[in-house]
Design a protein around this motif. Sequence first.
Motif, PDB file in Angstrom:
ATOM      1  N   THR A 197       0.940  -1.263   0.091  1.00 45.24           N
ATOM      2  CA  THR A 197      -0.114   0.014  -0.023  1.00 45.24           C
ATOM      3  C   THR A 197       0.998   1.378  -0.215  1.00 45.24           C
ATOM      4  N   GLY A 198       2.097   1.145  -0.221  1.00 36.85           N
ATOM      5  CA  GLY A 198       3.105   2.313  -0.085  1.00 36.85           C
ATOM      6  C   GLY A 198       2.801   3.111  -1.332  1.00 36.85           C
ATOM      7  N   LEU A 199       3.201   4.462  -1.075  1.00 33.22           N
ATOM      8  CA  LEU A 199       2.741   5.149  -2.573  1.00 33.22           C
ATOM      9  C   LEU A 199       3.513   4.723  -3.732  1.00 33.22           C
ATOM     10  N   ALA A 200       4.715   4.297  -3.514  1.00 34.96           N
ATOM     11  CA  ALA A 200       5.712   3.932  -4.549  1.00 34.96           C
ATOM     12  C   ALA A 200       5.479   2.338  -4.657  1.00 34.96           C
ATOM     13  N   ASP A 206       2.682  -1.681   8.281  1.00 31.99           N
ATOM     14  CA  ASP A 206       1.173  -2.120   8.387  1.00 31.99           C
ATOM     15  C   ASP A 206       0.712  -3.200   7.705  1.00 31.99           C
ATOM     16  N   ASP A 207       1.153  -3.257   6.152  1.00 31.32           N
ATOM     17  CA  ASP A 207       1.052  -4.240   5.643  1.00 31.32           C
ATOM     18  C   ASP A 207       1.489  -5.470   6.039  1.00 31.32           C
ATOM     19  N   VAL A 286      -1.094   4.026  13.286  1.00 32.14           N
ATOM     20  CA  VAL A 286      -1.880   5.120  12.236  1.00 32.14           C
ATOM     21  C   VAL A 286      -2.068   4.370  11.141  1.00 32.14           C
ATOM     22  N   SER A 287      -3.408   4.492  10.612  1.00 35.04           N
ATOM     23  CA  SER A 287      -3.896   3.546   9.471  1.00 35.04           C
ATOM     24  C   SER A 287      -5.087   4.385   8.788  1.00 35.04           C
ATOM     25  N   PRO A 288      -5.327   4.051   7.591  1.00 35.63           N
ATOM     26  CA  PRO A 288      -6.619   4.725   6.939  1.00 35.63           C
ATOM     27  C   PRO A 288      -7.799   4.665   7.796  1.00 35.63           C
ATOM     28  N   MET A 289      -7.886   3.858   8.544  1.00 36.92           N
ATOM     29  CA  MET A 289      -9.214   3.555   9.362  1.00 36.92           C
ATOM     30  C   MET A 289      -9.494   4.829  10.416  1.00 36.92           C
ATOM     31  N   LEU A 290      -8.003   5.386  10.829  1.00 40.92           N
ATOM     32  CA  LEU A 290      -8.196   6.412  11.875  1.00 40.92           C
ATOM     33  C   LEU A 290      -8.535   7.547  10.844  1.00 40.92           C
ATOM     34  N   ILE A 291      -8.407   7.840   9.687  1.00 38.20           N
ATOM     35  CA  ILE A 291      -8.962   8.945   8.704  1.00 38.20           C
ATOM     36  C   ILE A 291     -10.281   8.731   8.597  1.00 38.20           C
TER      37      ILE A 291
END
Length: 457
Positions: A197-200, A206-207, A286-291
Amino acid sequence: MSVSEFPLPDVGEGLTEAEIVSWRVQPGETITVNQVLCEIETAKSLVELPSPFAGTVDALLVAEGETVEVGTPIVRVREGTDAPAEAAPAAGSAASTAEVSAAATDTAESIDRDEKPGAVLVGYGAKGHVASRRRRAGSGGDAGGRHEGDAATSAVASRPAPSPFVPAASAGPVIAKPPIRKLAKDLGVDLQTVQPTGLAGEITRDDVIRQASQASVFRNIQTPDWPEVREERIPVKGVRKAIAQAMVRSAFAAPHVGLFVDVDATRTMEFVKRLKASPDFAGIKVSPMLIMAKAMIWAVRRNPMVNSTWTDEEIVVHHFVNFGFAAATPRGLVVPNVKNAQAMSLRELAQAIERLTITARDGKLQPVDMADGTITVTNIGVFGMDTGTPILNPGEVAIVALGTIKQKPWVVDGEVRPRFVTTLGASFDHRVVDGDVASRFLADVASVIEEPALLLD
């Protein structure tokens, strides 16, 4: 010297029965007030019961694995310090579900477990007794009986699981930094099986942790040999019984309506990456679930009807958010909630979610942790699912499913570019939430996932 019997207490939330999972004391053992006597499994959680007496254990009156009603004497104690009478034989030692729960704990969490909240119930007092509830009609049975398939169930559950193997997800090279590769090696995770899931396109910490967590909690990650027994009979009790009753009640009482929307989550992924690098979030997961949690809380303020309860006589609109999140544990699905989440900073919310997640995985949630939720998210993306139609948590009128976030072709300014995309799925109680309100709410959630800077409003 007096002899006292300690009845199974009502630990809250209208408990009527519980299973004795494991005894922490034995006949002849000297105990003190508030020393843990045993661990019980209720319909919602594992709970440690402390002793209201000081003295010597005279007899254990209920065997491990037995389910008894509130008010049933479970242990006899000789109060004082004199030697006990001839001790009764120790109760049976059925395989403890606590051991199964502990085996699936996520070892990669950088949290000091000695600091997690305890599950001990105090306050009975030195002479306290808990009043027995009236027994239900027709609830008799063999107190020492076993279900037909218990032995088979224990044999299958206790069999050591072979190392998980999943065919390679990609034949291409794996992009991962040396610390991530070491973490994967320590956790026994094959990096070829991990969805990056990294941007690159790189694999993140986390993965790896997500893959390790799935392998430890879900046995279907691997293909095991057929069990030697032809059938496995699992008693419907505890958490599984509570889940079944709640889902049936919700599915057939509340008219569900579902909505779905695809969202460009690239900026959310960038925001998560910046938070992980921030000293303010050091040591905090920190993960997308927090956002997602913050997005839902923000959207609730703009669409308060989705944060309501239907009671037949009235609709109760809550002007606070007890934010629930579905957590898959070795004991089944549980939904703890963060109380008054609307008043928390992003950092405080992250800490609260992490604490409850660890407590849930350890099987130590208390009834209060799961009571009085107002809205829920279920993060099915951690299992690689794109979307789904979640069933409402009873007493609530909205639930949102966060799907997997992965790179897909996406049109930006007239050009097709690779972007991190997710799908949000939501269910609403149509008695309370009309289509326009549901649509506006989900659109508001999506807008924050697309642009987290909206949270600065």
